[in-house]
Design a protein around this motif. Structure first.
Motif, mmCIF file in Angstrom:
data_model
loop_
_atom_site.group_PDB
_atom_site.id
_atom_site.type_symbol
_atom_site.label_atom_id
_atom_site.label_comp_id
_atom_site.label_asym_id
_atom_site.label_seq_id
_atom_site.Cartn_x
_atom_site.Cartn_y
_atom_site.Cartn_z
ATOM 1 N N ASN A 1 62.766 -27.215 -13.997
ATOM 2 C CA ASN A 1 63.861 -26.872 -14.883
ATOM 3 C C ASN A 1 65.239 -27.068 -14.261
ATOM 4 N N GLY A 2 65.291 -26.979 -12.942
ATOM 5 C CA GLY A 2 66.578 -26.868 -12.259
ATOM 6 C C GLY A 2 67.547 -28.005 -12.493
ATOM 7 N N CYS A 3 67.035 -29.185 -12.864
ATOM 8 C CA CYS A 3 67.898 -30.373 -12.931
ATOM 9 C C CYS A 3 68.650 -30.519 -14.242
ATOM 10 N N PHE A 4 68.445 -29.618 -15.196
ATOM 11 C CA PHE A 4 68.936 -29.945 -16.548
ATOM 12 C C PHE A 4 70.453 -30.117 -16.627
ATOM 13 N N MET A 5 71.208 -29.270 -15.939
ATOM 14 C CA MET A 5 72.680 -29.390 -16.029
ATOM 15 C C MET A 5 73.170 -30.604 -15.254
ATOM 16 N N PHE A 6 72.630 -30.767 -14.065
ATOM 17 C CA PHE A 6 73.063 -31.881 -13.218
ATOM 18 C C PHE A 6 72.730 -33.219 -13.874
ATOM 19 N N THR A 7 71.546 -33.334 -14.436
ATOM 20 C CA THR A 7 71.146 -34.595 -15.070
ATOM 21 C C THR A 7 72.090 -34.921 -16.232
ATOM 22 N N ALA A 8 72.397 -33.922 -17.032
ATOM 23 C CA ALA A 8 73.289 -34.144 -18.182
ATOM 24 C C ALA A 8 74.661 -34.610 -17.700
ATOM 25 N N ASP A 9 75.205 -33.940 -16.695
ATOM 26 C CA ASP A 9 76.552 -34.299 -16.224
ATOM 27 C C ASP A 9 76.550 -35.630 -15.480
ATOM 28 N N LEU A 10 75.490 -35.882 -14.721
ATOM 29 C CA LEU A 10 75.410 -37.151 -13.979
ATOM 30 C C LEU A 10 75.359 -38.341 -14.936
ATOM 31 N N VAL B 1 65.974 -37.485 -10.301
ATOM 32 C CA VAL B 1 67.116 -36.554 -10.225
ATOM 33 C C VAL B 1 66.603 -35.151 -9.916
ATOM 34 N N GLU B 2 67.055 -34.608 -8.791
ATOM 35 C CA GLU B 2 66.634 -33.279 -8.335
ATOM 36 C C GLU B 2 67.834 -32.362 -8.239
ATOM 37 N N ASP B 3 67.618 -31.092 -8.533
ATOM 38 C CA ASP B 3 68.685 -30.114 -8.340
ATOM 39 C C ASP B 3 68.917 -29.861 -6.848
ATOM 40 N N ILE B 4 67.820 -29.621 -6.126
ATOM 41 C CA ILE B 4 67.960 -29.247 -4.718
ATOM 42 C C ILE B 4 66.738 -29.686 -3.929
ATOM 43 N N VAL B 5 66.979 -30.179 -2.726
ATOM 44 C CA VAL B 5 65.866 -30.495 -1.825
ATOM 45 C C VAL B 5 65.920 -29.487 -0.684
ATOM 46 N N ASP B 6 64.841 -28.716 -0.580
ATOM 47 C CA ASP B 6 64.768 -27.634 0.410
ATOM 48 C C ASP B 6 63.798 -28.085 1.512
ATOM 49 N N THR B 7 62.502 -27.744 1.412
ATOM 50 C CA THR B 7 61.536 -28.221 2.413
ATOM 51 C C THR B 7 61.209 -29.703 2.194
ATOM 52 N N GLY B 8 61.450 -30.187 0.984
ATOM 53 C CA GLY B 8 61.114 -31.571 0.652
ATOM 54 C C GLY B 8 59.690 -31.719 0.134
ATOM 55 N N ASN B 9 58.946 -30.603 0.062
ATOM 56 C CA ASN B 9 57.555 -30.689 -0.422
ATOM 57 C C ASN B 9 57.480 -31.215 -1.857
ATOM 58 N N CYS C 1 68.305 -38.928 -6.315
ATOM 59 C CA CYS C 1 69.658 -38.380 -6.360
ATOM 60 C C CYS C 1 69.524 -36.863 -6.458
ATOM 61 N N ALA C 2 69.926 -36.157 -5.396
ATOM 62 C CA ALA C 2 69.822 -34.695 -5.381
ATOM 63 C C ALA C 2 71.213 -34.094 -5.311
ATOM 64 N N LEU C 3 71.470 -33.102 -6.140
ATOM 65 C CA LEU C 3 72.787 -32.465 -6.099
ATOM 66 C C LEU C 3 72.980 -31.744 -4.759
ATOM 67 N N LEU C 4 71.947 -30.988 -4.338
ATOM 68 C CA LEU C 4 72.057 -30.208 -3.108
ATOM 69 C C LEU C 4 70.927 -30.573 -2.152
ATOM 70 N N TYR C 5 71.225 -30.510 -0.870
ATOM 71 C CA TYR C 5 70.219 -30.844 0.145
ATOM 72 C C TYR C 5 70.431 -29.901 1.322
ATOM 73 N N LYS C 6 69.308 -29.266 1.743
ATOM 74 C CA LYS C 6 69.376 -28.356 2.902
ATOM 75 C C LYS C 6 68.708 -29.055 4.086
ATOM 76 N N PRO C 7 69.444 -29.820 4.886
ATOM 77 C CA PRO C 7 68.824 -30.607 5.968
ATOM 78 C C PRO C 7 68.030 -29.755 6.960
ATOM 79 N N GLU C 8 68.496 -28.529 7.210
ATOM 80 C CA GLU C 8 67.794 -27.671 8.197
ATOM 81 C C GLU C 8 66.400 -27.259 7.723
#
Ligand code: IMP
Length: 179
Positions: free
Chosen positions: A46-55, A101-109, A129-136
């Motif tokens: 569900n997380g991508c709905f706003m980002f996808t629309a705006d992108l 299109v992803e909202d956020i990439v955390d562990t990448g799983n 294309c990910a809006l947010l990415y947590k490299p750590e």
């Protein structure tokens, strides 16, 4: 400004104006790189709905859009290793250029799972294309992750489509957990 969601408090981290500006840049880059093709954007709900629309409003190309629905968080702060598929892709992506299109990439799983699944359907190419990415927090090497809005610290965030136990998705800005 702080907001309370369920039992936790969050503070503003990325105002919508910055999201808007960065999204426009991503849209322009993608439009240039896919100039002579008709890519298909695949959003992961569900997380991508706003980002996808705006992108997509910033993509100046003939393009298609489709969605899949996965759940990897079970309503809390921690990523679970299990991924449940709630809605499968309804379009044929064989021979197509796919932008996931992803909202956020955390562990990448989740992303690893999605890229492997889509690759098995023989697209011409896949980029993410990910809006947010947590490299750590990242546990995988995913070269398809080509477009990133913001690299952020390994903190839990909500808003602009992202939730904490299903609430917070409607917030216009992105908020981070206050420790
Ligand atoms: P991953 O599989 O660990 O990369 O997690 C990916 C999914 O978990 C995302 O698509 C989100 O739905 C969710 N997620 C990861 N980090 C956060 C966060 O900080 N806030 C809200 N959801 C998150």
């Amino acid at each position: 400004m702080k907001v309370k969601i369920h039992d936790l408090e969050f503070e503003k981290m990325i105002p919508f104006e910055h999201i808007e500006q960065r999204t426009a840049e991503l849209g322009q880059t993608i439009s240039k790189e896919y100039q002579n093709s008709t890519p298909i954007f695949v959003g992961v709900l569900n997380g991508c709905f706003m980002f996808t629309a705006d992108l997509l409003k910033q993509v100046n190309l003939p393009c298609e859009v489709a969605f899949m629905k996965l759940s990897s968080y079970r309503g809390g702060l921690e990523s679970t290793r299990s991924i449940r598929e709630d809605l499968d892709l309804s379009v044929d992506i064989q021979g197509r250029h796919v932008v996931l299109v992803e909202d956020i990439v955390d562990t990448g799983n989740t992303l690893r799972y999605m890229v492997d699944k889509l690759n098995a359907l023989n697209p011409a190419s896949i980029k993410v294309c990910a809006l947010l990415y947590k490299p750590e927090a990242m546990e995988h090497d995913i070269p398809e992750l080509q477009y990133v809005g913001f690299e952020i610290e390994n903190k839990f965030v909500v808003g602009y489509g992202l939730d904490y136990k299903e609430l917070g998705r409607n917030l216009k800005d992105i908020y981070q957990l206050v420790k």
